[in-house]
Write a protein that holds these residues in place. Structure first.
Motif, PDB file in Angstrom:
ATOM      1  N   VAL A 131       4.197   0.844  -8.596  1.00  0.00           N
ATOM      2  CA  VAL A 131       3.721   2.212  -8.429  1.00  0.00           C
ATOM      3  C   VAL A 131       2.338   2.401  -9.064  1.00  0.00           C
TER       4      VAL A 131
ATOM      5  N   ARG B  80      -1.890   2.002  -6.519  1.00  0.00           N
ATOM      6  CA  ARG B  80      -1.732   3.450  -6.471  1.00  0.00           C
ATOM      7  C   ARG B  80      -2.062   4.007  -5.099  1.00  0.00           C
ATOM      8  N   GLY B  83       1.666   2.696  -0.610  1.00  0.00           N
ATOM      9  CA  GLY B  83       3.058   3.047  -0.857  1.00  0.00           C
ATOM     10  C   GLY B  83       3.936   1.808  -0.733  1.00  0.00           C
ATOM     11  N   TYR B  84       4.917   1.656  -1.636  1.00  0.00           N
ATOM     12  CA  TYR B  84       5.769   0.464  -1.582  1.00  0.00           C
ATOM     13  C   TYR B  84       7.222   0.884  -1.801  1.00  0.00           C
ATOM     14  N   THR B 104       3.489   8.254  -9.174  1.00  0.00           N
ATOM     15  CA  THR B 104       2.126   7.831  -8.833  1.00  0.00           C
ATOM     16  C   THR B 104       1.132   8.997  -8.874  1.00  0.00           C
ATOM     17  N   ARG B 152       9.175   8.345  -3.025  1.00  0.00           N
ATOM     18  CA  ARG B 152       8.265   7.911  -4.082  1.00  0.00           C
ATOM     19  C   ARG B 152       7.079   7.130  -3.500  1.00  0.00           C
ATOM     20  N   ALA B 153       7.372   6.302  -2.492  1.00  0.00           N
ATOM     21  CA  ALA B 153       6.299   5.502  -1.906  1.00  0.00           C
ATOM     22  C   ALA B 153       5.268   6.392  -1.207  1.00  0.00           C
ATOM     23  N   LEU B 154       5.739   7.518  -0.640  1.00  0.00           N
ATOM     24  CA  LEU B 154       4.833   8.372   0.131  1.00  0.00           C
ATOM     25  C   LEU B 154       4.108   9.404  -0.733  1.00  0.00           C
ATOM     26  N   ARG B 157       0.269  10.108  -0.971  1.00  0.00           N
ATOM     27  CA  ARG B 157      -0.398  10.115   0.339  1.00  0.00           C
ATOM     28  C   ARG B 157      -1.176   8.830   0.589  1.00  0.00           C
ATOM     29  N   PRO B 158      -0.465   7.691   0.583  1.00  0.00           N
ATOM     30  CA  PRO B 158      -1.158   6.425   0.842  1.00  0.00           C
ATOM     31  C   PRO B 158      -1.494   6.312   2.327  1.00  0.00           C
ATOM     32  N   LEU B 161       1.667   1.859   4.109  1.00  0.00           N
ATOM     33  CA  LEU B 161       3.040   1.953   3.619  1.00  0.00           C
ATOM     34  C   LEU B 161       3.735   0.610   3.809  1.00  0.00           C
ATOM     35  N   THR B 193       1.872   0.872   8.781  1.00  0.00           N
ATOM     36  CA  THR B 193       3.166   0.601   8.152  1.00  0.00           C
ATOM     37  C   THR B 193       3.622  -0.824   8.430  1.00  0.00           C
TER      38      THR B 193
END
Ligand SMILES: Nc1ncnc2c1ncn2[C@@H]1O[C@H](COP(=O)(O)OP(=O)(O)OP(=O)(O)O)[C@@H](O)[C@H]1O
Ligand SMILES: [Mg+2]
Lengths: 516, 257
Positions: A131, B80, B83-84, B104, B152-154, B157-158, B161, B193
C-alpha cells in the motif's frame, strides 16, 4: 511484635520511594534500550542470536553477584573518567544498582520484542509495503501495534523481575525494600523479612496489574483505562521521586554498616551521636565487607566500624601477626599515610574470628584448643559464615594447625549458630563478641600458635572527613567506651528469638548514650 | 515510436534460488485494457504482478510503466499510485475496515473529510453496508474481507489496478456482481487492470485479453473470442474449452429431467 511492625511501617515511605524510583528507572532504561535492539534483531538474523544469547547469559548470573560486580567495574571506570574528564562516577548506591537491574530487565523485553516482530504474518508485512508504506511507517503503523501484546507481556515480566531483584541492591548501598530483608535476616527479625517480601510482592503485583490495564485498554482502543493505568504509574513514580529529591539537597554524613547485627547496632550508635549534634545523617546499611572499605576510601560513606585484623590482612595484605597494640598502631599509621583514612581508635572490644563448638561435644572429644582439633577435624563438619572460608584468616588457621575437615559448609551467620544444635555443623566460625557464645554455652577454641590476628573494633573516617572536627569530636567519646561483655549483651538482645529489640534500642543498651 | 504502453514487460525473468518463477515474459498492455492472467498454480502469475510495483525485483529484463522503468522510480511512491489486491487479502488486523480502506490516501496526506467521503463511496461500491466501517477484519466473512481488499486498492484513485485472485472467496452471485462492478469501474475510470484468476469463465466474461501462463512463460495471449475459437497448444485449448464444456454438461443435465 507490634513494635517491630510499627518500626517497619515507619521505614516504609523511604524504602518504598527508593525502591520505586530504582525499579522505574531501570525498567524505563531497559525498555528504551531493548526496543530498538529488538527491531534490529528481528530484521537482522546475524545479530539476533548473539544478542538474545548474551541477554540470556546475563540472566543466569545471580542477581546479587551481578549487582556486586558493578561496584568494582564502576570504581575502575570512575578512575578513568576522573583522569580523563575530571569527574568521578558514583560506584556505590543508585548507579550500580540501576545498571545491573537494567541489564536484568532487558532479556524479557528483547526476547518478546523479537518474538512479537518475527511472529507477524508475512502477508500483512507485504501488504504494508504494497500500500506504499516506508519502512518506518510499516514499523510504526503495522509491526509495532501487532507486536505490542507480546512486547507488553515482556515488559510486564521485566517489571516484576526488576522489582524483585531491586531488593538485592541493599549490599551495594542502595536503599530499597531489600533493607527490610537483609537487616531482618541478620537480626532474625522475621517480621521485617516478611514485611519486605510482602511490600516488594505487593508493589510488583500492582505494577503488573497497571501495565495489564494499559495493555488491555490500548488493545481495545479504550482510551480511558489505558490513560488511567499510565497516569497511575506516572503519579506513583513522581510521588516516589519527591522525598529523595528533597533529601538530596542536604549534605549529610553517611554512616556505613556491614551486614550483621553488631554493625547495625554500632551504626545506630554513631548516627545517634551525630544526630544529637544536629547533623544530617544518611545510612548505608548491609554493605558487603569487601565493598565497605573501598566505599569509605572513595568518600561514598564517611564513617563506619571495622576490625583491625580484617584491615590488616585484607586491606594491607599482611601475613604476619604482631601483638594487639603494635598491630593497631601500625595499622593507624599505614591508613593515614597510604589512604588518608583516619583510624579514630578502638571502641574497647575485640570481635575476633574464632572457632567454636558446643561444650558437650568439645568435652566428649577432649578439644579445648585448635591444636586439639587437628586430630579430630577429619570426622567433623566446619560451618563458616558466608565469607569465612575464603578469608585469609581461615587460610592462616588451616595452615598453622593443619586442619582438614570432613566437610566445609557456608551459612548465613544466623543459620550458622542454628547448625550447631541441629547437627549440620560441629565447629563454626564464631565472633568473639557474639552474644550467642554465652547464650548457647559454646566453647571458643584457644589459638596457642597465634594464627589469628587481633580484631579491635575501630572507627574509620573517610579521607574527605579526616579534618572534620564536628565528626571527630562527636565520636571520640566512644573510644574505649564499650567492653566486650556489653557488646555481647547488645548483640544478643538483637539476635535472640524471644524479646528481641531493634538495633537502635540495643545501641542505647551500650550505655554510652546519645548525649554528646 | 507510438504512445508507450501503460505496462510494458520487457523479456522479464524472476528466479528464486536458481529456479525461474517467471521466464522471459514480454507483454505490452495498452492503457485502458482489462487483462486476465490465467494458469496453473505456481505458473508465476503472482510473481508477474509483484514485479509491476516492485514487491519483487526482476532477475533479468525490466518493467516499464508509461514508458518509465520502475527500477528507476521510488518504490514507495510507485506503490501508492498502483492499486494492489493481494491474493491472501492481507488486511491489517489491528485496523478497522475504514482505516484499512483509508490507508493509502492517509499516507498520501489527503485531508480528513476527503478520506471519510472516499471510504463511504468505496463501501457503497463494493456493496458493503456503511455500518461495517468500524468493524475489524476478524469480524468479517472471507468474502466481505475480499471486498474490503478491493476497496483498499481503489482508494487512492490509481490508474493501474493489479488484482491477484480478488474474488476467490465469494459466492457465485456476489462474485459475478462484483466482477461486473469492477469492470464497469474500470471502464468508467479508464483504468488499466491486470487480474489473476483461476476461473476461465470469469476471465472470458470480464477481460479484453487473456494471458495464459505455464512454468513462468506465456503460453497464449489473445482476446477471449480468439482463444475460445481454438488454440494450437492442446493445454490452452483444453483450458479455454472448460466454460463451454461445463455449459453443455449442464444443458444435458437439464434435458435429462
Ligand atoms: N518468495 C519466494 N521465494 C521462493 N520461491 C518463490 C517465492 N515466491 C514464489 N516462489 C515460487 O515461484 C513460483 C511461482 O510462484 P507464484 O506465486 O508466482 O505462482 P502463482 O502462479 O501465483 O500460483 P498460485 O496460482 O498458486 O497463486 C512457485 O514455484 C513458487 O514456489
Ligand atoms: Mg498466486
Amino acid at each position: 511484635m507490634e513494635g517491630q511492625v510499627a518500626a517497619a511501617w515507619a521505614l516504609l515511605p523511604d524504602y518504598l520511594a527508593q525502591h520505586v524510583l530504582l525499579s522505574a528507572a531501570a525498567l524505563a532504561l531497559g525498555v528504551a534500550i531493548s526496543l530498538p535492539l529488538s527491531v534490529l534483531a528481528a530484521r537482522n538474523t546475524v545479530v539476533r542470536w548473539p544478542l538474545v544469547t548474551l541477554a540470556g547469559m546475563v540472566q543466569t548470573i545471580p542477581g546479587l553477584a551481578l549487582l556486586a560486580l558493578f561496584y568494582p567495574l564502576l570504581l575502575a571506570l570512575s578512575a578513568v573518567t576522573e583522569g580523563a574528564f575530571g569527574f568521578k562516577l558514583q560506584a556505590l548506591g543508585f548507579l550500580p544498582a540501576l545498571l545491573a537491574l537494567t541489564l536484568y530487565a532487558m532479556l524479557p523485553i528483547l526476547r518478546n520484542g523479537v518474538a512479537g516482530l518475527t511472529g507477524i504474518d508475512p502477508a500483512v508485512r507485504e501488504a504494508a509495503d504494497g500500500v506504499g508504506m516506508t519502512p518506518a511507517q510499516r514499523l510504526l503503523r503495522v509491526e509495532a501495534p501487532l507486536a505490542a501484546p507480546v512486547v507488553m507481556a515482556g515488559v510486564r515480566t521485566a517489571a516484576v523481575w526488576t522489582i524483585g531483584a531491586a531488593t538485592l541492591s541493599t549490599p551495594v548501598g542502595q536503599t530499597s525494600l531489600g533493607n527490610y530483608i537483609f537487616s531482618g535476616l541478620q537480626t532474625e527479625n522475621w517480621v521485617f523479612v516478611l514485611f519486605g517480601c510482602a511490600a516488594a510482592g505487593g508493589l510488583a503485583l500492582i505494577v503488573d496489574q497497571l501495565l495489564g490495564l494499559i495493555e488491555w485498554g490500548a488493545g481495545r482502543r479504550r482510551l480511558l483505562p489505558a490513560a488511567a493505568g499510565l497516569a497511575l504509574l506516572g503519579l506513583g513514580t513522581a510521588a516516589a521521586a519527591v522525598p529523595p529529591l528533597l533529601a538530596a539537597t542536604a549534605p549529610a554524613y553517611v554512616v556505613g554498616a556491614k551486614n550483621f547485627s553488631e554493625q547495625y547496632i554500632l551504626a545506630e550508635l554513631i548516627s545517634g551521636r551525630l544526630t544529637a549534634q544536629g547533623a544530617d545523617v544518611a545510612r548505608r546499611d548491609g554493605l558487603g565487607s569487601a565493598i565497605v572499605f573501598r566505599a569509605l576510601e572513595a568518600g561514598e560513606i564517611d564513617v563506619y566500624v571495622d576490625y583491625s585484623g580484617t584491615l590488616w590482612t585484607n586491606v594491607i595484605g599482611r601475613k604476619d601477626n604482631p601483638p594487639r597494640a603494635q598491630l593497631l598502631a601500625e595499622l593507624t599509621r599505614w591508613m593515614k599515610d597510604e589512604k588518608g583514612v583516619v583510624v579514630l581508635g578502638s571502641l574497647g572490644f575485640e570481635n575476633a574470628y574464632a572457632l567454636a563448638m558446643e561444650r558437650k561435644l568439645a568435652n566428649s572429644l577432649g578439644v579445648a584448643s585448635l591444636d586439639d582439633l587437628t586430630a579430630r577435624a577429619p570426622r567433623l563438619t566446619l560451618g563458616g559464615d558466608l565469607e569465612f572460608l575464603s578469608r585469609p584468616e581461615w587460610a592462616a588457621i588451616e595452615g598453622a594447625y593443619g586442619l582438614r575437615f570432613a566437610r566445609e559448609k557456608s551459612f548465613n551467620p544466623t543459620f550458622m549458630y542454628r547448625a550447631l544444635s541441629s547437627g549440620d555443623a560441629d565447629v563454626i566460625s564464631a565472633f568473639s563478641s557474639d552474644g550467642r557464645i554465652a547464650a548457647q554455652d559454646l566453647v571458643v577454641l584457644a589459638d596457642p600458635r597465634g594464627a589469628v590476628p587481633s580484631y579491635d573494633a575501630v572507627i574509620l573516617i573517610s579521607p574527605r572527613r579526616a579534618k572534620d572536627r564536628r565528626l571527630i569530636e562527636a565520636l571520640t567519646p566512644l573510644i574505649g567506651a564499650i567492653p566486650v561483655e556489653r557488646m555481647r549483651e547488645a548483640n544478643y538482645a538483637v539476635d535472640r528469638d524471644e524479646g528481641k529489640v531493634s538495633p537502635a534500642e540495643a545501641a542505647r543498651m551500650l550505655g554510652v548514650g546519645s548525649k554528646p | 515510436m507510438a504512445d508507450p504502453s501503460a505496462i510494458d514487460f520487457d523479456t522479464v525473468s524472476k528466479a528464486y534460488a536458481g529456479r525461474a518463477a517467471v521466464d522471459g515474459v514480454s507483454l505490452a498492455i495498452p492503457a485502458g485494457q482489462f487483462v486476465a492472467v490465467v494458469g496453473a498454480s505456481g505458473s508465476g502469475k503472482t510473481t508477474l504482478l509483484k514485479m509491476v510495483n516492485r514487491l519483487a525485483e526482476p532477475s533479468q529484463g525490466g518493467v516499464r510503466i508509461e514508458g518509465q522503468d520502475v527500477a528507476a522510480q521510488d518504490a514507495v511512491q510507485l506503490r501508492r499510485r498502483i492499486g494492489y489486491v493481494f491474493q491472501g487479502v492481507g488486511l491489517f488486523p489491528h485496523m478497522t475496515v475504514a482505516e484499512n480502506i483509508a490507508i493509502t490516501p492517509r499516507l498520501l496526506g489527503w485531508v480528513k473529510a476527503d478520506i471519510a467521503a472516499r471510504v463511504d463511496e468505496l463501501l457503497d461500491l463494493v456493496a458493503l453496508p456503511r455500518t461495517y466501517a468500524e468493524r475489524f477484519p476478524d469480524q468479517l466473512s472471507g468474502g466481505e474481507r475480499q471486498r474490503v481488499g478491493v476497496a483498499r486498492a481503489l482508494a487512492a484513485r490509481p490508474s493501474i489496478l493489479l488484482m491477484d485472485e480478488p474474488f476467490g472467496a465469494l459466492d457465485p452471485i456476489t462474485r459475478e456482481a462484483l466482477g461486473q462492478a469492477t469492470r464497469a469501474l474500470h471502464d468508467q475510470l479508464g483504468l488499466t487492470t491486470l487480474m489473476v484468476t483461476h476461473d476461465v469463465q470469469e476471465a472470458v466474461l470480464l477481460a479484453d485479453r487473456i494471458v495464459v501462463m505455464a512454468n513462468g512463460k506465456v503460453l497464449a495471449d489473445d482476446t477471449p473470442r480468439a482463444l475460445l475459437a481454438g488454440h494450437s497448444d492442446p493445454d490452452v485449448a483444453a483450458l479455454m474449452a472448460t466454460p463451454a464444456r461445463q455449459a453443455r454438461a449442464i444443458a444435458a443435465l437439464m434435458e435429462a429431467r
